[in-house]
Motif scaffolding. Sequence first.
Motif, mmCIF file in Angstrom:
data_model
loop_
_atom_site.group_PDB
_atom_site.id
_atom_site.type_symbol
_atom_site.label_atom_id
_atom_site.label_comp_id
_atom_site.label_asym_id
_atom_site.label_seq_id
_atom_site.Cartn_x
_atom_site.Cartn_y
_atom_site.Cartn_z
ATOM 1 N N THR A 324 -55.573 -13.118 18.144
ATOM 2 C CA THR A 324 -55.867 -13.497 16.761
ATOM 3 C C THR A 324 -55.012 -14.685 16.328
ATOM 4 O OG1 THR A 324 -56.533 -11.244 16.184
ATOM 5 C CG2 THR A 324 -55.854 -12.678 14.366
ATOM 6 N N GLU A 351 -60.927 -13.988 10.552
ATOM 7 C CA GLU A 351 -61.013 -13.129 9.368
ATOM 8 C C GLU A 351 -61.449 -11.716 9.755
ATOM 9 O OE1 GLU A 351 -62.551 -13.864 4.847
ATOM 10 O OE2 GLU A 351 -63.996 -14.296 6.463
ATOM 11 N N LEU A 354 -58.642 -9.934 11.775
ATOM 12 C CA LEU A 354 -57.560 -9.470 10.911
ATOM 13 C C LEU A 354 -57.946 -8.187 10.183
ATOM 14 C CD1 LEU A 354 -56.206 -12.816 9.389
ATOM 15 C CD2 LEU A 354 -55.002 -11.278 10.927
ATOM 16 N N ARG A 355 -59.199 -8.101 9.760
ATOM 17 C CA ARG A 355 -59.665 -6.865 9.102
ATOM 18 C C ARG A 355 -59.551 -5.677 10.057
ATOM 19 N NH1 ARG A 355 -63.960 -9.846 6.770
ATOM 20 N NH2 ARG A 355 -65.342 -9.124 8.431
ATOM 21 N N THR A 358 -55.835 -4.556 10.570
ATOM 22 C CA THR A 358 -55.037 -4.148 9.411
ATOM 23 C C THR A 358 -54.565 -2.706 9.559
ATOM 24 O OG1 THR A 358 -56.223 -5.654 7.941
ATOM 25 C CG2 THR A 358 -55.044 -3.835 6.906
ATOM 26 N N GLU A 583 -50.520 -14.972 9.144
ATOM 27 C CA GLU A 583 -51.837 -15.365 9.653
ATOM 28 C C GLU A 583 -52.867 -15.300 8.527
ATOM 29 O OE1 GLU A 583 -49.595 -14.286 13.336
ATOM 30 O OE2 GLU A 583 -49.642 -13.610 11.251
ATOM 31 N N GLU A 584 -52.780 -14.247 7.720
ATOM 32 C CA GLU A 584 -53.719 -14.091 6.597
ATOM 33 C C GLU A 584 -53.514 -15.184 5.562
ATOM 34 O OE1 GLU A 584 -55.244 -10.532 3.620
ATOM 35 O OE2 GLU A 584 -53.808 -10.103 5.219
ATOM 36 N N LEU A 587 -54.995 -18.381 6.932
ATOM 37 C CA LEU A 587 -56.453 -18.241 6.939
ATOM 38 C C LEU A 587 -57.025 -18.549 5.555
ATOM 39 C CD1 LEU A 587 -59.108 -17.268 8.339
ATOM 40 C CD2 LEU A 587 -58.567 -14.987 7.465
ATOM 41 N N LYS A 588 -56.452 -17.966 4.513
ATOM 42 C CA LYS A 588 -56.939 -18.190 3.148
ATOM 43 C C LYS A 588 -56.799 -19.657 2.755
ATOM 44 C CE LYS A 588 -56.017 -13.514 1.413
ATOM 45 N NZ LYS A 588 -55.148 -12.680 0.530
#
Length: 597
Positions: A324, A351, A354-355, A358, A583-584, A587-588
């Motif tokens: 990832t 994305e 990552l979901r 989690t 990472e999140e 990504l955003k």
Amino acid sequence: MSAGTSQKEDLLIQVRDILRKDEIKLWLPPYFSEANGSCKAEISNLSVEVSKKYEFPFEQCLQIISELQMNALENLKHKTRFQESGVATLKIKVVDHGKPPIMIVKEVMLDCTGSDLKENICQDIFVPIEQVKLISAGRVLNNTDSLNTQRVKNGQQMLAIVVAESPEQFAKNEDAVKQLETVRTDSQLLALDNDYMRLEDQFGNTLQIPTAEKTALVVALALHEKGRAALKKDDYSTALVFFLEADQEFEKCSSTFVKLVDNHALLDLDIAWCYLCLQSFTHLPEAQDRLQKCEAKFCKTYGSNMERIIALKGNASNEQCLFTRLHLLQAVLLYHQNRRSESLTLFKQVEKELRDLTVNEESIAMLLEIGFSAAEARLGLRATKGNVSEAADYISENRRKRYEARKKALAEEIYEKEKQKLGVCADGKQYVDPNFLKILVNMGYNKEAGRVALKMCNNIISDSVQYIVDNPAPGSCQSASRELNDLIEDLVSQLMDAGFDPRMAKLALQKHNGDIAGATEELLENDGIVSGDLSSLDISQESIESIKRRKKEEKEKEQAWERLKDDISIVDDDHLDMNLAQEEMFLKQYLSLLEKN
């Protein structure tokens, strides 16, 4: 990076790529002439054309095209001056942890040393020269060689890393930069001593590696661990310095061996991650090369569809975290190459990944309550898709497997040391076997008599029994003495485990008639060297000096380990323990830029 800066950078990437594809040269007519300089009208017309065609804001488009022209003319001037005079222009991004980065330009001759360039830079940034590390083309420059020798080129962009966080920290550590050489020296000292550093596979099994390879690999891994410790503190500049130093140590390992492990690939991933966190986009070509090697190694090690790691461990959720981060970095690279459609597709994949990865914080808290660490909890929950009960079983089973593997490795080490203590057999080809000696003792024979018999009979038990029969034990008076000697032989190993020389331990026990407390006290008071009759122990003055040297080396090893141990993780699979929060965040940030159009 602020929202405004991100949007401007986003537009710059697109405009620059458009001009490149249309082969527009802003430093040539009609946009520039030697006689009249920049043609504002032509630049304005070009900006109108680009802004209308691609629906960009005109004012921003004009500003970016003007800046690109100015940069192109500046680079052309620097190139001409270098060709005529040999004076090189270097653009240097100075990164000091906790402060905004700054850009400075230096004009130097490339025959000057790394130290000369540092001194030049430090006049502008007001920090001691010892605190600065220069990075060029993925390598840390040394102080003594010329820039030319270290492959620095005119027009090159470099990183200047300020290693210490503050003057207070610098004073506390005396010299923060010396830590690099200290880590290298300490790890070299401990590399061949399994009591301090043992190389294991993912299951806790000890790896058998040639001596020369092991030293280089341990140094590389120690530097990598130091870098990871800095990374966990968000000190990306210091982490990058350690990572690049580790990279140079990995290059000393044979290509055959390095290809068998994934450590170098993990290091490449960490280096690319640091470049992103430092927003050092001039290093994108190097990062791309590292990520390509990293992906190839991951696919070879884990399988293109994770089939190899699933076969080994039963699941691949934790290794998926590495992929990832890899996919995120690849998406960032595509974005900066203005391959927006490909970049968006890959960001969408990240994305989803990552979901899936989690981890529920409440589940982590439940596992913490029953005695597991946060790292173990995250790894266990990802491996069992969030099932707390299964995660607890998974962690316990992993602990058991590693304990058994390490127990087996330790037993093998003890066995090898015991053989060497018992001595070499008469044939000179083998050591007395401790297991065979145990058999003879269990049969009722005296331990020392059994050792001598096995030595003389080359570990053949039947011949050893006959040897003992043919060479009976002495009378009662000498028997008591032999019992004391047997006691001393048994106690010597305990003092050896405490770090004392076996011959000095034996002498101390003889002086104190087998009293281990008295022997230990005398050894401690005299730094391991005991006076007395040395004739029976084959100890010369030269040997005593050797013992003193060994004691000094042991003390140096203990001190080296104290310096290293805080930053060497003892958490199994620590490299897989990622909370993925950054990472999140990235990504955003990038999705907001790509999806606004």
